[in-house]
Design an enzyme around this catalytic site. Structure first.
Site, PDB file in Angstrom:
ATOM      1  N   HIS A 262       0.747  -1.228  -0.242  1.00  0.00           N
ATOM      2  CA  HIS A 262       0.030  -0.128   0.148  1.00  0.00           C
ATOM      3  C   HIS A 262       0.938   1.392   0.036  1.00  0.00           C
ATOM      4  O   HIS A 262       1.734   1.245   0.686  1.00  0.00           O
ATOM      5  CB  HIS A 262      -0.787   0.000   1.179  1.00  0.00           C
ATOM      6  N   ASP A 374      -8.241   0.944   2.392  1.00  0.00           N
ATOM      7  CA  ASP A 374      -7.452   2.084   3.224  1.00  0.00           C
ATOM      8  C   ASP A 374      -8.482   3.368   3.541  1.00  0.00           C
ATOM      9  O   ASP A 374      -8.038   4.340   3.843  1.00  0.00           O
ATOM     10  CB  ASP A 374      -6.020   2.349   3.220  1.00  0.00           C
TER      11      ASP A 374
END
Ligand SMILES: [Zn+2]
Length: 1032
Positions: A262, A374
């Site tokens: 990420h 997220d």
């Protein structure tokens, strides 16, 4: 010869700790296995360095003057770059060995060899070696020069004292290690074996016999292993392999492991650094793929691919090769992993349009799954938008952060406000940055809320947020857990295989209807007000440029539609919608960058709009002209007061009626049925009236009465005040810019200190306005202009705030005479309801919610709406409607929201439902002012499109991406009703084709084009896109 089995006492603790110490990196490394991982170390020939404040290219860097450097040296400060030149010679007697270049330093490093990036290095991300050769041959070059580019920031930026604190601008970075060493692969393999066995012994529990089998196997291996004698290692490894090959039963849960990294497109570091983060992380992934042919890595965000394509073309072509092989898997379908709440419906569509087209163009295929692990909540309109963009699957995990309620599913059908469904999955390990160890795979199974319903779950491993990604030990551990009794089956997988496995067995899945609300980070609807304002304004600017340019194109196909410029500006807007930028949870450096992009959209958008207007109208602005042309980019007729110009050169007010998606020229103002009247009372209060509303404000600017004349209804609750500012203490538990906590509501203080009392600012038959000022504190003030226009059903508040606060939250309140258990909030292409009571934990967890241009509280026949032009935070509790205005968090940006703010909100009492009263349209009107062009009377009245049903909004008109002679228009049903209607158009059309949100024709849908227009049928909240082929 029989091997004598040593006697093992039944003391589990000493046995376990013995095995742990055997692989400890902290204890007994002089004599344990871990201490043997590297042997035969050798210093570098020469090390030198060059410091720069800029992020420069390799070619530029190597031309610079390098000065001698040593291990132990410091460099910096924060955001600078230190280039190290490494001259090395591998000793000849290392032939046949695997040789590593070991590097440990603060900051994030990239190794360059022969002009190519070859390895990312970060101590935080457990990447401290570059493999020079896996087996050194005599004929190989033994001497070489490497460069290490070290960015002076960590994986998580450079926070002073804590991760989310504002960056320490003067941080020093140190080089701790730079040397060559022989890597012992057999030791590494044994370490991996031990790690799995020890974790199984510790974590499977005393009730599980497999735990003891793992313990005694590990113990026996220690007995067999002579760390000084490599010839003992194969038998030890064989023993572990024998244990791991004891297989599971058929019913075991299957964990689908996927490498992931990420990378926040900006957060605690600026956009520019993210480009290098991508390169460092992804070259490391390529190195791992070369060594591990089964390794799969999933990667989202088209923008990051584009950055790497432009800045690291060699790396990008390697990525393209591994995409072809099916190992490097692009996912997500969007331009960036955007905020899931605040972008408009059209912005959400463009995230997919720009993303999917990029993936198709670069990799030959669109993404099959939406990937947003997220983001701080997920709009209830996303399922329909996903479906319209060729996506039926969705992955996130953020709801595991809920502070109040545990979300009841990990795998489920997610249904949006229109009834569209997608298959949603939250990896049950509650993370997108797994390390690939036993504890995590056990947690994945234990946590999984679909036990007995689905036997598959996803497992994303690799360092994340600031990049880093997977490591070789993660892959080696996962490989040992493929199919061993006592653990779930762990297989390397791709998202398509995982979702296909779930789809094959989905009969027992539950359905969740409506939004996925994150019960945390509710401050992100308000933090960094300038970014929110920039987003809303730029959404309007791009909407208007597209609408007017389309009108120009429809009138004259030779008009140059600015498609490439618009694509560039859209991509800037979409980038700023990233899930730490638009929410305001970023450092000041990022805020500055984001505001620069908004400025670019304003600056470069203005001439585009002007050119399009000139083309449509046939003339451009003439100052001091007698007439004014008003242009409307919305799909309904509007009657509004605008500022025209006067022959005398002075501005004057004009009441105009402008057709939908069109324009008209007026020389005379319309006469309103009721002029605006203003009367001041002796107590300092003032009443304004326009025939629709009668509003009275006291001398401190509070509304004491807001009367809807036709309905004879008072809106303001007895003994209460509308337009009441209130300030709250706003000190969260940790996530400063992100969180407002429930307890802030206990600290409410009304803002009552008057600086200048209410006064009449202007009094015209078309517009009345009042002014007053309040003091919030010693350092903060509010100046407000309260405006009532002729024929306008709302009171507008033009607000200016000088804001110098710390950990305070400013809201404005409207206590209204309405009772309803639910309030309504606008979302993307529709609206939804949320409770106004706090019955259950699911209700009170939504004490602060998001909405777009309006929120409404209505009972049968009457209601009140609050509109705004750049705010997103609301709270409606019982009968009090609150709009959130400004916060003052100090981390990660110590200056967040400090300074000068201008914004507009409005209050609109209405009869009937908000749909029938036109709340939706009036909120659009507030956000999309009419364009007024002073001119000599030339333009006639013209309307490009109009709709017979007020429920249908024509949101977007643009040129088709793939056909210069076609427009794409997007409409949606906004009332929540089934509607048949006709779209009337002045355009001369050859054909109308229904298309999806990616502008691909839907073959089985025909759209009748009759003399009266285009016949359309909508279901509640349905979005319909049409390709209009223009007749040449
Ligand atoms: Zn993130």
């Amino acid at each position: 010869m029989a091997v004598q089995v040593p006697f093992v006492l039944k003391h589990c603790r000493t046995t376990l700790e013995r095995t742990e110490k055997f692989i400890s990196s902290e204890y007994f490394t002089d004599c344990n296995l871990r201490g043997r991982l590297y042997s035969s170390r050798c210093p570098l020939d020469f090390l030198s360095s060059f410091l720069t404040s800029k992020r420069i290219s390799y070619t530029e860097a190597i031309k610079q003057e390098f000065k001698p450097a040593n291990v132990g040296d410091s460099f910096g400060p924060t955001w600078w770059t230190c280039w190290f030149k490494v001259q090395l010679t591998i000793p000849k007697d290392w032939n046949g060995k695997e040789v590593h270049f070991l590097w440990e330093s603060d900051g994030e490093g990239m190794v360059w060899r022969d002009g190519h990036p070859v390895q990312g290095l970060t101590t935080e991300g457990q990447k401290t070696s570059y493999i020079l050769t896996e087996c050194l041959k005599t004929e190989d070059p033994h001497s070489m020069i490497l460069y290490v580019e070290v960015a002076c920031n960590g994986l998580f930026g450079a926070g002073q004292g804590s991760m989310i604190a504002p960056p320490d601008a003067n941080k020093k970075f140190y080089l701790q290690k730079a040397e060559l060493a022989v890597f012992n692969g057999d030791v590494h393999e044994l370490l991996m074996d031990f790690e799995i066995l020890i974790d199984m012994a510790k974590l499977l529990g005393e009730g599980n016999q497999r735990s003891f089998q793992a313990l005694y196997t590990a113990n026996q291996m220690v007995n067999m292993c002579d760390v000084q004698d490599h010839t003992t290692f194969p038998a030890v490894h064989k023993m572990a392999s024998a244990f791991f090959s004891q297989k599971n039963g058929y019913s075991q849960h299957i964990v689908h492991a996927m490498g992931h990294c990420h990378i926040d497109s900006a957060w605690l570091w600026p956009y520019e650094e993210t480009i290098r983060k991508c390169a460092r992380s992804w070259i490391t992934v390529i190195r791992l793929m070369e060594k591990n042919p089964n390794f799969v890595f999933v990667c989202s965000q088209a923008q990051q691919f584009e950055w790497v394509k432009n800045s690291y073309p060699d790396l990008y072509s390697k990525i393209q090769d591994y995409v072809k092989k099916g190992q490097f898997v692009p996912v997500g379908g969007t331009w960036v992993e955007m905020d899931g709440n605040l972008p408009s419906g059209e912005s959400m569509v463009r995230q997919f349009l720009q993303g999917q087209r990029f993936f198709k163009q670069e990799f030959g295929r669109q993404c099959l799954e939406f990937w947003l692990p997220d983001t701080f909540g997920y709009s209830a309109q996303l399922p329909q938008i996903m479906q319209g963009c060729g996506i039926k699957r969705f992955l996130t995990q953020k709801l595991s952060w809920n502070l109040v309620n545990s979300f009841p599913h990990h795998t489920f059908h997610w249904e949006g406000i229109d009834g569209s469904q997608v298959l949603a999955h939250f990896p049950p390990g509650d993370s997108y940055g797994m390390q690939g160890n036993v504890g995590e795979v056990l947690k994945t199974v234990k946590n999984h809320k679909e036990k007995g319903r689905v036997n598959h779950s996803a497992f994303l491993f690799g360092f994340g947020d600031g990049g880093g990604g997977p490591t070789q030990p993660m892959l080696d551990r996962l490989e040992r857990m493929q199919d061993t009794d006592g653990l779930p089956k762990v297989q390397m997988s791709i998202p398509d295989a995982f979702f296909s496995a779930v789809e094959a067995d989905q009969s027992l899945l539950c359905t969740w209807v409506g939004e996925l609300f994150l019960e945390l980070h509710n401050g992100t609807y308000t933090t960094q007000a300038q970014i929110k304002k920039g987003n809303r304004e730029c959404e309007r600017i791009l909407h208007d440029i597209e609408a007017v340019s389309s009108m120009a194109l429809s009138q004259n196909l030779s008009f140059h539609y600015p498609s490439s410029k618009l694509q560039h500006l859209w991509r800037l807007l979409l980038l700023n919608q990233f899930h730490d930028v638009l929410p305001g949870s970023c450092i000041n450096l990022v805020v500055e960058g984001a505001l620069r992009y908004y400025l670019e959209i304003h600056r470069d958008g203005a001439p585009l709009l002007k050119e399009a207007m000139t083309a449509v109208l046939g003339f451009c602005e003439q100052k001091s002209a007698a007439s004014v042309t008003a242009l409307n980019t919305l799909s309904w007729e509007r009657t509004e007061v605008i500022t025209g110009s006067h022959q005398s050169g002075q501005d004057s007010l004009v009441l105009v009626k402008v057709p939908s998606m069109g324009y008209t020229t007026v020389t005379e103002s319309l006469v309103p049925p009721h002029p605006v009247t203003i009367s001041k009372q002796l107590d300092g209060s003032v009443t304004m009236e326009n025939g629709i509303l009668r509003v009275t404000l006291d001398s401190t600017g509070r509304i004491t009465s807001l009367y809807l004349i036709e309905s004879k209804r008072e809106s303001v609750t007895e003994s209460c005040f509308g337009n009441q500012f209130a300030i709250f203490d706003d000190i969260p538990l940790y996530w400063d810019a992100w969180d407002v906590m429930d307890y802030h509501l206990e600290t409410r203080k009304p803002v009552v200190h008057l600086l200048s009392p209410l006064a009449i600012a202007s009094s015209d038959k078309l517009r009345g306005s009042l002014k007053f000022s309040l003091r919030i504190s010693e350092t903060s003030v509010i100046h407000q202009e309260v405006v009532l226009d002729a024929m306008c059903p709302y009171v507008r508040f033009n607000t200016e705030v000088i804001w110098n606060e710390a950990h305070k939250f400013l809201k404005v309140e409207f206590p209204v005479r309405v009772r309803n258990l639910n309030a309504t909030y606008e979302i993307q292409f529709g609206h939804l309801q949320r409770p106004t009571h706090w019955n259950t934990s699911w209700d009170w967890a939504r004490f602060e919610v998001w909405g777009h241009k309006w929120a409404d509280l209505s009972e049968h026949g009457f209601g009140v709406a609050v509109l705004n032009n750049c705010k997103y935070g609301y709270s409606v509790h019982e009968n009090v409607m609150r709009l959130s205005l400004l916060r003052a968090p100090k981390s990660p940006d110590a200056t967040a929201d400090i300074g000068h703010h201008q914004f507009i909100y409005a209050v609109m009492p209405h009869r009937d439902s908000f749909q029938e009263a036109g709340v939706i349209q009036y909120a659009y009107n507030l956000n999309f002012p009419l364009h007024a062009v002073p001119c000599e009377a030339k333009a006639k009245c013209w309307s490009a499109f109009s709709l017979l049903s007020p429920a249908i909004i024509l949101e977007t008109v643009k040129q088709a991406e793939d056909r210069a002679d076609a427009l794409v228009i997007r409409l949606y049903e906004s009332h929540g009703s089934s509607v048949n209607t006709t779209l009337q158009t002045a355009l001369i059309l050859k054909e109308v084709i229904q298309c999806d949100l990616l502008e691909q024709p839907i073959l089985d849908k025909t759209v009748p084009l009759t003399e009266s227009g285009i016949e359309l049928s909508f279901t509640p909240f349905q979005i319909i896109s049409l390709l209009l082929i223009l007749k040449i």
